[in-house]
Design a protein around this motif. Structure first.
Motif, PDB file in Angstrom:
ATOM      1  N   GLY A 170       0.713  -1.626   0.317  1.00 39.64           N
ATOM      2  CA  GLY A 170      -0.132   0.109  -0.091  1.00 39.64           C
ATOM      3  C   GLY A 170       0.791   0.798  -0.219  1.00 39.64           C
ATOM      4  N   LYS A 171       0.500   2.008   0.817  1.00 40.64           N
ATOM      5  CA  LYS A 171       1.539   3.882   0.888  1.00 40.64           C
ATOM      6  C   LYS A 171       2.871   3.313   1.298  1.00 40.64           C
ATOM      7  CE  LYS A 171      -2.595   5.884   1.504  1.00 40.64           C
ATOM      8  NZ  LYS A 171      -3.609   7.254   1.703  1.00 40.64           N
ATOM      9  N   ASN A 172       3.021   1.926   2.550  1.00 46.57           N
ATOM     10  CA  ASN A 172       4.352   2.137   2.924  1.00 46.57           C
ATOM     11  C   ASN A 172       5.466   1.978   2.322  1.00 46.57           C
ATOM     12  OD1 ASN A 172       6.571   1.018   4.256  1.00 46.57           O
ATOM     13  ND2 ASN A 172       4.881   0.754   6.410  1.00 46.57           N
ATOM     14  N   GLN A 173       5.777   3.601   1.757  1.00 48.78           N
ATOM     15  CA  GLN A 173       7.091   2.911   0.690  1.00 48.78           C
ATOM     16  C   GLN A 173       8.007   1.505   0.858  1.00 48.78           C
ATOM     17  OE1 GLN A 173       7.579   5.012  -2.151  1.00 48.78           O
ATOM     18  NE2 GLN A 173       9.483   4.145  -3.114  1.00 48.78           N
ATOM     19  N   GLN A 174       8.878   1.841   2.356  1.00 49.66           N
ATOM     20  CA  GLN A 174       9.887   0.888   3.065  1.00 49.66           C
ATOM     21  C   GLN A 174       9.731  -0.522   2.414  1.00 49.66           C
ATOM     22  OE1 GLN A 174      13.106   1.777   3.199  1.00 49.66           O
ATOM     23  NE2 GLN A 174      13.666   0.068   2.991  1.00 49.66           N
ATOM     24  N   GLN A 175       8.196  -0.780   2.801  1.00 46.22           N
ATOM     25  CA  GLN A 175       7.596  -2.541   2.550  1.00 46.22           C
ATOM     26  C   GLN A 175       7.794  -2.750   0.815  1.00 46.22           C
ATOM     27  OE1 GLN A 175       3.559  -2.430   4.988  1.00 46.22           O
ATOM     28  NE2 GLN A 175       5.018  -2.511   7.211  1.00 46.22           N
ATOM     29  N   ASN A 176       6.797  -1.160   0.450  1.00 40.33           N
ATOM     30  CA  ASN A 176       7.258  -1.801  -0.661  1.00 40.33           C
ATOM     31  C   ASN A 176       8.732  -1.955  -1.634  1.00 40.33           C
ATOM     32  OD1 ASN A 176       4.660  -1.183  -1.384  1.00 40.33           O
ATOM     33  ND2 ASN A 176       4.240   0.859  -1.790  1.00 40.33           N
ATOM     34  N   ASP A 225       4.704   3.906 -12.523  1.00 44.89           N
ATOM     35  CA  ASP A 225       4.156   3.800 -11.278  1.00 44.89           C
ATOM     36  C   ASP A 225       4.863   4.409 -10.397  1.00 44.89           C
ATOM     37  OD1 ASP A 225       2.785   2.577  -8.651  1.00 44.89           O
ATOM     38  OD2 ASP A 225       3.052   0.335  -9.880  1.00 44.89           O
ATOM     39  N   ALA A 226       3.267   5.567  -9.711  1.00 50.23           N
ATOM     40  CA  ALA A 226       4.408   6.517  -8.621  1.00 50.23           C
ATOM     41  C   ALA A 226       5.073   5.444  -7.312  1.00 50.23           C
ATOM     42  CB  ALA A 226       2.962   6.526  -8.094  1.00 50.23           C
ATOM     43  N   LEU A 245       7.421   3.066  -7.282  1.00 51.29           N
ATOM     44  CA  LEU A 245       8.382   2.495  -7.909  1.00 51.29           C
ATOM     45  C   LEU A 245       8.834   3.659  -8.152  1.00 51.29           C
ATOM     46  CD1 LEU A 245       7.433  -1.139 -10.350  1.00 51.29           C
ATOM     47  CD2 LEU A 245       7.677  -0.358  -7.677  1.00 51.29           C
ATOM     48  N   MET A 246       8.465   4.718  -8.613  1.00 55.55           N
ATOM     49  CA  MET A 246      10.237   6.167  -8.838  1.00 55.55           C
ATOM     50  C   MET A 246      11.007   6.066  -7.865  1.00 55.55           C
ATOM     51  SD  MET A 246       9.552   8.675 -11.353  1.00 55.55           S
ATOM     52  CE  MET A 246       7.883   9.250 -11.464  1.00 55.55           C
ATOM     53  N   LYS A 247      10.784   6.014  -6.780  1.00 52.51           N
ATOM     54  CA  LYS A 247      11.859   6.593  -5.960  1.00 52.51           C
ATOM     55  C   LYS A 247      12.997   5.096  -5.775  1.00 52.51           C
ATOM     56  CE  LYS A 247      10.681  10.138  -3.264  1.00 52.51           C
ATOM     57  NZ  LYS A 247       9.666  10.359  -2.043  1.00 52.51           N
ATOM     58  N   LEU A 248      12.369   4.089  -6.198  1.00 56.01           N
ATOM     59  CA  LEU A 248      13.366   2.396  -6.101  1.00 56.01           C
ATOM     60  C   LEU A 248      13.692   1.769  -7.170  1.00 56.01           C
ATOM     61  CD1 LEU A 248      10.265   0.443  -5.154  1.00 56.01           C
ATOM     62  CD2 LEU A 248      12.153   1.625  -3.781  1.00 56.01           C
ATOM     63  N   PHE A 249      14.187   3.044  -8.315  1.00 60.22           N
ATOM     64  CA  PHE A 249      14.801   2.469  -9.453  1.00 60.22           C
ATOM     65  C   PHE A 249      16.205   2.111  -8.716  1.00 60.22           C
ATOM     66  CE2 PHE A 249      17.513   4.217 -12.938  1.00 60.22           C
ATOM     67  CZ  PHE A 249      16.834   3.646 -14.133  1.00 60.22           C
ATOM     68  N   PRO A 250      16.871   3.284  -8.789  1.00 57.91           N
ATOM     69  CA  PRO A 250      18.624   2.836  -8.734  1.00 57.91           C
ATOM     70  C   PRO A 250      18.316   2.000  -7.196  1.00 57.91           C
ATOM     71  CG  PRO A 250      17.917   4.963  -6.882  1.00 57.91           C
ATOM     72  CD  PRO A 250      16.097   4.622  -7.901  1.00 57.91           C
ATOM     73  N   GLU A 251      17.792   1.378  -6.607  1.00 51.52           N
ATOM     74  CA  GLU A 251      17.606   0.359  -5.418  1.00 51.52           C
ATOM     75  C   GLU A 251      17.612  -0.923  -6.690  1.00 51.52           C
ATOM     76  OE1 GLU A 251      16.278   0.401  -1.708  1.00 51.52           O
ATOM     77  OE2 GLU A 251      15.800   2.592  -2.369  1.00 51.52           O
ATOM     78  N   ILE A 252      16.774  -0.414  -7.436  1.00 50.81           N
ATOM     79  CA  ILE A 252      16.763  -2.405  -7.880  1.00 50.81           C
ATOM     80  C   ILE A 252      17.501  -2.546  -8.763  1.00 50.81           C
ATOM     81  CG2 ILE A 252      14.804  -3.348 -10.385  1.00 50.81           C
ATOM     82  CD1 ILE A 252      12.528  -1.474  -8.820  1.00 50.81           C
ATOM     83  N   VAL A 253      17.813  -0.879 -10.179  1.00 50.14           N
ATOM     84  CA  VAL A 253      19.523  -1.516 -10.296  1.00 50.14           C
ATOM     85  C   VAL A 253      20.374  -2.323  -9.902  1.00 50.14           C
ATOM     86  CG1 VAL A 253      20.691  -0.073 -12.341  1.00 50.14           C
ATOM     87  CG2 VAL A 253      18.579   0.667 -12.046  1.00 50.14           C
ATOM     88  N   ARG A 254      20.422  -1.663  -8.444  1.00 49.63           N
ATOM     89  CA  ARG A 254      21.669  -2.114  -8.315  1.00 49.63           C
ATOM     90  C   ARG A 254      21.017  -3.429  -7.685  1.00 49.63           C
ATOM     91  NH1 ARG A 254      25.189  -0.153  -3.818  1.00 49.63           N
ATOM     92  NH2 ARG A 254      25.004   1.990  -4.175  1.00 49.63           N
TER      93      ARG A 254
END
Length: 444
Positions: free
Chosen positions: A340-346, A385-386, A388-397
């Motif tokens: 849901g809205k919990n960014q860290q859990q997502n 997908d909003a 996931l917007m901030k997850l791009f560098p973490e996914i790439v890493r």
């Protein structure tokens, strides 16, 4: 008027009004029936009796002869014929089917068939002309004018066309071609209210398909229609006719295959239709593969089994590697359990999914080009997908750490990536990681 003055009965005779054959006009005031009862009759009351509906006998033969005579009197001039029909005292509402039989075949046909019946005929029908659009188009325009003045006749046109198309074997080859040309021109001219189902559904009779008559008819129809219209227009008509999903049903069973479809229509010069069908088949295969993988990944099937499924699907469907990489990323991310809205859990859920299925991705990302395509897929999903917007560098890493993405691929994307969607944001977010990669490269 005569009045009886009998003490027990006061009777009144009524006059029949001139011109009224079923009504009587009463002119009395009171009527004494007997000593125990009295009945009042209001002065001036009209008593109507029910009229009988006299049905005119059905006589399609006389109607047909009258229409044929109009054709003959005007020597086949459709403009004059249309005007004569407009002023003629003919019962079109009752004999609409007969009218279109005369238009198509020059006279009345035997009930339920295409065979000529007794009676007058004319030589100016659609079936009697040459199988060219120049000669058939005037008949389409003529019918359009008739339908504008008498829109109720559209159902009769449907009836006759349905009957003729279901009886294609009763027509000669060049006559079937004329019907195909007429049908194509009717749709091109947007003949008033003619539904595509009326044309396509009657063609799907097993005996007509088996004889190849339907394939011949539909080929002539496609070729004629595409002269004035685009492939998208044709597909739209096929969709409304509920046949766009099963074009192979027009083929005899021996030729009913994607290869048979491509071979036939390529030979007939309908390459755009072949390309459309191949693209559609390709999309169906992709959809089937995606559905199968989604089920396996959701159920957490052993990764080796999933890999074998992908390999078999790729072999059977001859799917390009680049599409396989796109599908794999889609199904892996679709299976993430977002909180849901919990960014860290997502973030944790997405990264956990990447780590779990990294071996699957690594199996099919076998070169730099495919790795770069995977980065573009990640970029697009994070952009759209909003959460996931901030997850791009973490996914790439994470993909780098799992050996899915090589260092060169990441640096190439960072320096020369061509997808503009969110690029500036993602480049900035990835900058610290890229600096670390470059420093490590210099140390080495």
């Amino acid at each position: 008027m005569f009045i009886s003055r009998n003490p027990k009965r006061f009777s009144v005779s009524c006059l029949q009004l001139e011109g009224e054959t079923h009504s009587w006009f009463c002119v009395s005031a009171f009527v004494n029936v007997d000593k125990k009862s009295k009945q009042k009759v209001k002065c001036g009351t009209r008593i109507k009796t029910r009229k009988r509906n006299i049905a005119a006998p059905l006589d399609p033969a006389a109607f047909s002869d009258a229409v044929v005579q109009i054709y003959l009197d005007n020597a086949g001039d459709l403009e004059l014929i249309a005007k004569s029909l407009e002023s003629a005292d003919l019962n079109f509402s009752r004999y609409g089917d007969t009218f279109f039989e005369v238009v198509f075949t020059g006279g009345r046909t035997q009930p339920g068939t295409t065979k000529p019946d007794e009676g007058e005929r004319h030589p100016y029908s659609i079936i009697d002309c040459e199988p060219t659009r120049e000669l058939i188009l005037p008949s389409v325009i003529y019918i359009q004018k008739i339908l504008r003045r008498k829109p109720f006749l559209i159902k009769n046109l449907e009836n006759v066309m349905r009957r003729f198309l279901q009886s294609l074997e009763l027509f000669e080859e060049n006559e079937r071609k004329k019907l195909a040309i007429f049908t194509a021109l009717a749709f091109s001219q947007k003949l008033s209210g003619l539904p595509p189902e009326t044309v396509f559904q009657p063609l799907l009779k097993d005996n007509l398909v088996a004889k190849g008559l339907v394939l011949s008819f539909i080929t002539d129809f496609f070729k004629e229609y595409l002269i004035d219209n685009s492939l998208d227009d044709l597909i739209s008509i096929l969709k409304r006719g509920k046949v766009e999903e099963n074009l192979l049903d027009f083929f005899p069973s021996a030729k009913r295959s994607p290869e048979g479809f491509s071979e036939h229509f390529t030979k007939e010069g309908l390459v755009p239709l072949v390309e459309y069908n191949e693209k559609k088949i390709f999309e169906v295969k992709l959809k089937d593969m995606k559905s199968a993988l989604t089920t396996q990944i959701t159920e957490e099937v052993d990764i080796s089994e999933v890999i074998e499924t992908v390999k078999q699907r790729v072999k059977d469907a001859k799917l390009p590697d680049i599409e396989v990489v796109r599908i794999l990323w889609d199904v892996i991310m679709d299976a993430v359990q977002w909180s849901g809205k919990n960014q860290q859990q997502n973030a944790n859920a997405a990264l956990r999914q990447v780590k779990t299925w990294a071996t699957l991705l690594n199996t099919f990302c076998t070169n730099g080009k495919l790795e770069l395509e995977l980065m573009y897929k990640v970029q697009m999903q994070c952009y759209e997908d909003a959460k996931l917007m901030k997850l791009f560098p973490e996914i790439v890493r994470s993909l780098y750490e799992q050996d899915v993405l090589a260092e060169d691929t990441i640096l190439h994307w960072f320096r020369k990536g061509t997808n503009p969607k969110g690029r500036q944001t993602f480049v900035k977010a990835l900058e610290s990681f890229v600096n670390w990669l470059e420093e490590a490269e210099e140390e080495e």
